[in-house]
Design a protein around this motif. Structure first.
Motif, mmCIF file in Angstrom:
data_model
loop_
_atom_site.group_PDB
_atom_site.id
_atom_site.type_symbol
_atom_site.label_atom_id
_atom_site.label_comp_id
_atom_site.label_asym_id
_atom_site.label_seq_id
_atom_site.Cartn_x
_atom_site.Cartn_y
_atom_site.Cartn_z
ATOM 1 N N LEU A 181 0.836 -1.198 0.000
ATOM 2 C CA LEU A 181 0.000 0.000 0.000
ATOM 3 C C LEU A 181 0.876 1.256 0.000
ATOM 4 O O LEU A 181 0.591 2.226 -0.716
ATOM 5 C CB LEU A 181 -0.926 -0.013 1.217
ATOM 6 N N ASN A 182 1.945 1.223 0.773
ATOM 7 C CA ASN A 182 2.884 2.339 0.810
ATOM 8 C C ASN A 182 3.519 2.555 -0.570
ATOM 9 O O ASN A 182 3.607 3.689 -1.054
ATOM 10 C CB ASN A 182 3.952 2.090 1.878
ATOM 11 N N ASP A 183 3.924 1.466 -1.220
ATOM 12 C CA ASP A 183 4.506 1.557 -2.568
ATOM 13 C C ASP A 183 3.488 2.129 -3.560
ATOM 14 O O ASP A 183 3.840 2.953 -4.411
ATOM 15 C CB ASP A 183 4.984 0.191 -3.048
ATOM 16 N N PHE A 184 2.254 1.687 -3.444
ATOM 17 C CA PHE A 184 1.189 2.186 -4.314
ATOM 18 C C PHE A 184 1.033 3.704 -4.159
ATOM 19 O O PHE A 184 0.970 4.436 -5.149
ATOM 20 C CB PHE A 184 -0.139 1.477 -3.985
ATOM 21 N N TYR A 185 0.978 4.180 -2.934
ATOM 22 C CA TYR A 185 0.777 5.612 -2.719
ATOM 23 C C TYR A 185 2.013 6.439 -3.067
ATOM 24 O O TYR A 185 1.888 7.617 -3.413
ATOM 25 C CB TYR A 185 0.276 5.895 -1.302
ATOM 26 N N LYS A 186 3.189 5.839 -3.051
ATOM 27 C CA LYS A 186 4.378 6.542 -3.541
ATOM 28 C C LYS A 186 4.256 6.785 -5.046
ATOM 29 O O LYS A 186 4.611 7.857 -5.547
ATOM 30 C CB LYS A 186 5.650 5.744 -3.239
ATOM 31 N N LYS A 187 3.750 5.793 -5.768
ATOM 32 C CA LYS A 187 3.527 5.947 -7.210
ATOM 33 C C LYS A 187 2.440 6.995 -7.470
ATOM 34 O O LYS A 187 2.552 7.801 -8.400
ATOM 35 C CB LYS A 187 3.131 4.613 -7.840
ATOM 36 N N PHE A 188 1.411 6.964 -6.647
ATOM 37 C CA PHE A 188 0.325 7.942 -6.792
ATOM 38 C C PHE A 188 0.848 9.352 -6.505
ATOM 39 O O PHE A 188 0.482 10.315 -7.198
ATOM 40 C CB PHE A 188 -0.836 7.578 -5.869
ATOM 41 N N LEU A 189 1.719 9.487 -5.515
ATOM 42 C CA LEU A 189 2.324 10.778 -5.201
ATOM 43 C C LEU A 189 3.112 11.293 -6.403
ATOM 44 O O LEU A 189 3.027 12.472 -6.749
ATOM 45 C CB LEU A 189 3.225 10.669 -3.971
#
Length: 160
Positions: free
Chosen positions: A17-25
């Motif tokens: 989830l953290n990796d996903f939101y880094k991409k979204f950022l």
């Protein structure tokens, strides 16, 4: 207390989830750069990618709820789960919680900046269109068919 297996599954999930939101950022930062540069023709692709991220985020939320239900902690927040996690995994959970919280705060901040820039740019476009409506010499330059209530693609795109 969560079992070691459930703790590991949740830890793995929150890392992803953290990796996903880094991409979204990164996508939000790209969108902000596009808005700043004024290259609004690039914004359409960015918005399509953002829609895909939103759909993926919904799927991740369903997965999170499923994992929590399976672990018997359906109504608990991530922060509350840390103390219920296997003791040997609590520091790792605390770290990923801090990382995820930071990334989510950054996403919110960049998103607010994007929204403000979009409002400013739309305000400017509306102002220009309004001037065109009230000044015949501008209609001659930009076209007699351009007006606020008509087809916006004729003069300016409103994709912001």
């Amino acid at each position: 207390m969560l079992t070691a297996e459930c703790s590991d599954q949740l830890l793995c999930f929150f890392h992803s989830l953290n990796d996903f939101y880094k991409k979204f950022l990164k996508l939000e930062q790209d969108k902000h750069a596009i808005l700043l540069s004024g290259k609004l023709d690039q914004l359409d692709n960015c918005m399509k990618q953002e829609q895909a991220f939103v759909l993926e985020a919904r799927g991740l939320e369903q997965k999170r709820q499923s994992l929590l239900k399976k672990a018997g902690a359906g109504e608990h927040s991530f922060h509350e789960l840390i103390s219920q996690t296997e003791p040997s995994r609590q520091s790792a959970m605390q770290k990923v919680y801090g990382d995820l919280s930071s990334v989510l705060a950054d996403v919110q901040q960049v998103n607010q900046k994007c929204n403000e820039l979009a409002r400013i740019k739309l305000g400017y476009v509306s102002h220009v269109l309004s001037k065109m409506e009230n000044q015949p010499e501008l209609k001659q330059i930009y076209g007699k068919d351009s007006h606020l209530s008509g087809n916006p693609e004729r003069t300016f795109s409103r994709k912001v």
